[in-house]
Write an enzyme that holds these catalytic residues in place. Sequence first.
Site, PDB file in Angstrom:
ATOM      1  N   LYS A  20      -9.094   5.772   7.141  1.00 10.37           N
ATOM      2  CA  LYS A  20      -9.961   4.620   6.826  1.00 10.37           C
ATOM      3  C   LYS A  20      -9.274   3.332   7.296  1.00 10.37           C
ATOM      4  O   LYS A  20      -9.875   2.510   7.971  1.00 10.37           O
ATOM      5  CB  LYS A  20     -10.181   4.541   5.322  1.00 10.37           C
ATOM      6  CG  LYS A  20     -10.747   3.217   4.818  1.00 10.37           C
ATOM      7  CD  LYS A  20     -11.025   3.218   3.331  1.00 10.37           C
ATOM      8  CE  LYS A  20      -9.836   2.821   2.524  1.00 10.37           C
ATOM      9  NZ  LYS A  20      -9.588   1.356   2.450  1.00 10.37           N
ATOM     10  N   ASN A  21      -7.997   3.199   6.966  1.00  7.77           N
ATOM     11  CA  ASN A  21      -7.317   1.923   7.206  1.00  7.77           C
ATOM     12  C   ASN A  21      -6.883   1.715   8.643  1.00  7.77           C
ATOM     13  O   ASN A  21      -6.442   0.619   8.993  1.00  7.77           O
ATOM     14  CB  ASN A  21      -6.132   1.775   6.242  1.00  7.77           C
ATOM     15  CG  ASN A  21      -6.622   1.556   4.814  1.00  7.77           C
ATOM     16  OD1 ASN A  21      -7.802   1.261   4.593  1.00  7.77           O
ATOM     17  ND2 ASN A  21      -5.757   1.749   3.843  1.00  7.77           N
ATOM     18  N   CYS A 113     -11.817  -4.043  -3.788  1.00  8.19           N
ATOM     19  CA  CYS A 113     -11.655  -3.382  -5.095  1.00  8.19           C
ATOM     20  C   CYS A 113     -11.084  -4.382  -6.104  1.00  8.19           C
ATOM     21  O   CYS A 113     -10.570  -5.408  -5.755  1.00  8.19           O
ATOM     22  CB  CYS A 113     -10.625  -2.264  -4.976  1.00  8.19           C
ATOM     23  SG  CYS A 113     -11.113  -0.974  -3.911  1.00  8.19           S
ATOM     24  N   ARG A 118      -6.833 -10.965  -3.830  1.00  8.12           N
ATOM     25  CA  ARG A 118      -6.652 -10.554  -2.434  1.00  8.12           C
ATOM     26  C   ARG A 118      -6.584 -11.826  -1.585  1.00  8.12           C
ATOM     27  O   ARG A 118      -7.533 -12.205  -0.949  1.00  8.12           O
ATOM     28  CB  ARG A 118      -7.784  -9.640  -1.977  1.00  8.12           C
ATOM     29  CG  ARG A 118      -8.016  -8.421  -2.832  1.00  8.12           C
ATOM     30  CD  ARG A 118      -6.853  -7.444  -2.846  1.00  8.12           C
ATOM     31  NE  ARG A 118      -6.582  -6.777  -1.599  1.00  8.12           N
ATOM     32  CZ  ARG A 118      -7.179  -5.652  -1.201  1.00  8.12           C
ATOM     33  NH1 ARG A 118      -8.120  -5.134  -1.932  1.00  8.12           N
ATOM     34  NH2 ARG A 118      -6.859  -5.081  -0.063  1.00  8.12           N
ATOM     35  N   ASP A 304      -1.097   2.850  -2.181  1.00 12.33           N
ATOM     36  CA  ASP A 304      -2.375   3.578  -2.240  1.00 12.33           C
ATOM     37  C   ASP A 304      -2.213   4.989  -2.810  1.00 12.33           C
ATOM     38  O   ASP A 304      -3.210   5.670  -3.032  1.00 12.33           O
ATOM     39  CB  ASP A 304      -3.019   3.641  -0.850  1.00 12.33           C
ATOM     40  CG  ASP A 304      -3.378   2.259  -0.342  1.00 12.33           C
ATOM     41  OD1 ASP A 304      -3.576   2.107   0.875  1.00 12.33           O
ATOM     42  OD2 ASP A 304      -3.433   1.329  -1.162  1.00 12.33           O
ATOM     43  N   ARG A 397     -16.076   5.311  -1.063  1.00 14.98           N
ATOM     44  CA  ARG A 397     -15.720   4.268  -0.094  1.00 14.98           C
ATOM     45  C   ARG A 397     -14.540   4.713   0.760  1.00 14.98           C
ATOM     46  O   ARG A 397     -14.371   4.256   1.877  1.00 14.98           O
ATOM     47  CB  ARG A 397     -15.290   2.985  -0.828  1.00 14.98           C
ATOM     48  CG  ARG A 397     -16.390   2.156  -1.378  1.00 14.98           C
ATOM     49  CD  ARG A 397     -15.865   0.894  -2.007  1.00 14.98           C
ATOM     50  NE  ARG A 397     -14.982   0.149  -1.098  1.00 14.98           N
ATOM     51  CZ  ARG A 397     -14.424  -1.005  -1.452  1.00 14.98           C
ATOM     52  NH1 ARG A 397     -14.623  -1.498  -2.653  1.00 14.98           N
ATOM     53  NH2 ARG A 397     -13.659  -1.655  -0.610  1.00 14.98           N
TER      54      ARG A 397
HETATM   55  C1  EPZ Z   1      -4.337  -3.182   3.127  1.00 18.28           C
HETATM   56  O1  EPZ Z   1      -4.968  -4.194   2.411  1.00 18.28           O
HETATM   57  C2  EPZ Z   1      -5.113  -1.905   2.811  1.00 18.28           C
HETATM   58  N1  EPZ Z   1      -6.506  -2.075   3.235  1.00 18.28           N
HETATM   59  C3  EPZ Z   1      -5.042  -1.602   1.328  1.00 18.28           C
HETATM   60  O2  EPZ Z   1      -5.681  -0.356   1.142  1.00 18.28           O
HETATM   61  C4  EPZ Z   1      -3.566  -1.454   0.958  1.00 18.28           C
HETATM   62  O3  EPZ Z   1      -3.476  -1.203  -0.439  1.00 18.28           O
HETATM   63  C5  EPZ Z   1      -2.813  -2.749   1.303  1.00 18.28           C
HETATM   64  O4  EPZ Z   1      -2.971  -3.033   2.711  1.00 18.28           O
HETATM   65  C6  EPZ Z   1      -1.319  -2.629   1.045  1.00 18.28           C
HETATM   66  O5  EPZ Z   1      -0.812  -1.571   1.833  1.00 18.28           O
HETATM   67  C7  EPZ Z   1      -6.786  -1.937   4.543  1.00 18.28           C
HETATM   68  O6  EPZ Z   1      -5.917  -1.701   5.365  1.00 18.28           O
HETATM   69  C8  EPZ Z   1      -8.227  -2.099   4.926  1.00 18.28           C
HETATM   70  P1  EPZ Z   1      -3.659  -7.440   0.920  1.00 18.28           P
HETATM   71  P2  EPZ Z   1      -4.638  -5.724   2.740  1.00 18.28           P
HETATM   72  O7  EPZ Z   1      -4.755  -7.550  -0.056  1.00 18.28           O
HETATM   73  O8  EPZ Z   1      -3.855  -5.896   3.971  1.00 18.28           O
HETATM   74  C9  EPZ Z   1      -0.313 -10.307  -0.125  1.00 18.28           C
HETATM   75  C10 EPZ Z   1      -6.935   1.241   0.024  1.00 18.28           C
HETATM   76  O9  EPZ Z   1      -6.802   1.725  -1.111  1.00 18.28           O
HETATM   77  N2  EPZ Z   1      -1.101 -11.196   0.746  1.00 18.28           N
HETATM   78  O10 EPZ Z   1      -3.638  -8.383   2.044  1.00 18.28           O
HETATM   79  O11 EPZ Z   1      -5.918  -6.465   2.679  1.00 18.28           O
HETATM   80  C11 EPZ Z   1      -1.150  -9.789  -1.294  1.00 18.28           C
HETATM   81  O12 EPZ Z   1      -1.063 -10.618  -2.401  1.00 18.28           O
HETATM   82  C12 EPZ Z   1      -6.797  -0.256   0.239  1.00 18.28           C
HETATM   83  O13 EPZ Z   1      -7.133   1.891   1.069  1.00 18.28           O
HETATM   84  C13 EPZ Z   1      -0.896 -12.563   0.662  1.00 18.28           C
HETATM   85  O14 EPZ Z   1      -0.097 -13.034  -0.147  1.00 18.28           O
HETATM   86  O15 EPZ Z   1      -3.681  -6.027   1.574  1.00 18.28           O
HETATM   87  C14 EPZ Z   1      -0.543  -8.425  -1.546  1.00 18.28           C
HETATM   88  O16 EPZ Z   1       0.594  -8.538  -2.376  1.00 18.28           O
HETATM   89  C15 EPZ Z   1      -6.637  -0.998  -1.066  1.00 18.28           C
HETATM   90  N3  EPZ Z   1      -1.615 -13.379   1.490  1.00 18.28           N
HETATM   91  C16 EPZ Z   1      -0.105  -7.969  -0.159  1.00 18.28           C
HETATM   92  O17 EPZ Z   1       0.038  -9.142   0.618  1.00 18.28           O
HETATM   93  C17 EPZ Z   1      -2.510 -12.879   2.415  1.00 18.28           C
HETATM   94  O18 EPZ Z   1      -3.110 -13.658   3.163  1.00 18.28           O
HETATM   95  C18 EPZ Z   1      -1.112  -7.066   0.550  1.00 18.28           C
HETATM   96  O19 EPZ Z   1      -2.349  -7.459   0.068  1.00 18.28           O
HETATM   97  C19 EPZ Z   1      -2.703 -11.485   2.469  1.00 18.28           C
HETATM   98  C20 EPZ Z   1      -1.996 -10.675   1.631  1.00 18.28           C
END
Ligand code: EPZ
Length: 417
Positions: A20-21, A113, A118, A304, A397
């Site tokens: 998915k990711n 979610c 986020r 995850d 999802r």
């Molecule tokens: C990706 O989300 C994945 N989703 C998530 O998978 C996964 O849990 C996550 O990476 C961490 O590995 C996809 O790849 C589509 P974030 P992403 O919300 O990159 C901080 C699943 O279950 N951050 O950006 O959107 C944030 O607070 C999903 O498959 C900032 O501070 O992750 C967090 O601590 C859930 N500023 C960390 O980074 C930003 O601009 C990652 O959060 C962006 C993020």
Amino acid sequence: MLKITWGQTLSGTVEISGSKNASLPIIAASLLLEKVTLHNVPRIGDIFSLLEIIQSLGVVVNFTGNTLTMDMSRISLENMNRELMKKIRASILLLAPLLYRFGSVDIPFPGGCNIGKRPINEHLNGLREIGYESKDGDESIHLSGKLQSGDKNLYAGFAVTATENLITANILRPGHTRIHLAAIEPHVVNLVDFLKKQGANIVMNYDHTIDIVGVERILTIGEFSIVHDYIESGTFVVLGALASEGYIDIHHACISWLTSFLAKCQEVGVRFEDRGEDTLRVYRSEHLKAVKFQTNIFPGFPTDLQSVFCILLSQAEGVSRVQEIMFEGRLNFLVELEKMKGHPALMNPHEALIFGPTHLRGSTVSSWDLRAGVAMIIAGLVATGDTYITNVEYIERGYEDIIGKIGKLGVVIEKTE
Ligand code: EPZ
């Protein structure tokens, strides 16, 4: 609603689907092309939602089996489906290609979610640094401007989708870009491989930096295969350890990407063996022992897989300690484990203790997010008494035909309205 009748056990072989990711960023980046064919794309809710948004941009989409073709020749922002963009986090990945094509974009803040805040500051800071001005409305992100040329240093804060957006945003920008604190998850690597196949000049370095030299053009027709989903594979490792009759075999297990996770599984006492050709055999495992673990960026323990691993720990002897460093809401699902007579103790948003082993009892529980939803399926297979799971749309999802896959392993899960 799902009904898990207790006392069933799994046996046989499961085929892991496409990631998915990896699919989401590659589908988004494909908007830079004219035509693309992607193989091994999982048929899951998040993909269908992203494709619906992309169709509202005038892209012709055909998704048959696990092969997806997209024709961008008539792409436009005119009828963009803003409502749907609010529903999935992955819509943030459309920023980079749409800005490159149209020079300005106005999208609602993306949803996702309820695992926690986020933020998107890393995305916006990087896009501003390369020339796009942002005027954030309370409900939307408005970016516009002209790509600046020249050398740029960007920072991704180890965030996955921020890294992916900044890679896509710079492959056609004249000049050298260095992305610092880049995420290097397997799905980021798969995106880089896809873009390099199209002619992009990208180098991923060992110190979490990514160097990009902008090219004038990339190949506008593409064909590519998505990698398999190591998170789905890890999910089936826990299923096999807790609920198989003897063992299950996991094909396309992505063993090399699960090093931290499998090391922790081994420490708990899960028995498994590498059968070669990326097939992992996981045995029903008894006499499990409590451990402490912390989620981390790749190649650390994947956040995850935290939820399903907590179910494993509910069956381990002793007091386990869980540290979820990534998301402040991702341990909240433990209240559902408590409903099943599990014994978790949430210490703070990022830390929990899990006392075990506990004899889980069937109950009616909810899916807090897509990973916690599958964790409840696993708990239902371990419990005495039937379990009912609500908010099933979360599960669908992120996991392709999870009920069918578990069904092929001999366990019937009923889906009732
Ligand atoms: C990706 O989300 C994945 N989703 C998530 O998978 C996964 O849990 C996550 O990476 C961490 O590995 C996809 O790849 C589509 P974030 P992403 O919300 O990159 C901080 C699943 O279950 N951050 O950006 O959107 C944030 O607070 C999903 O498959 C900032 O501070 O992750 C967090 O601590 C859930 N500023 C960390 O980074 C930003 O601009 C990652 O959060 C962006 C993020």
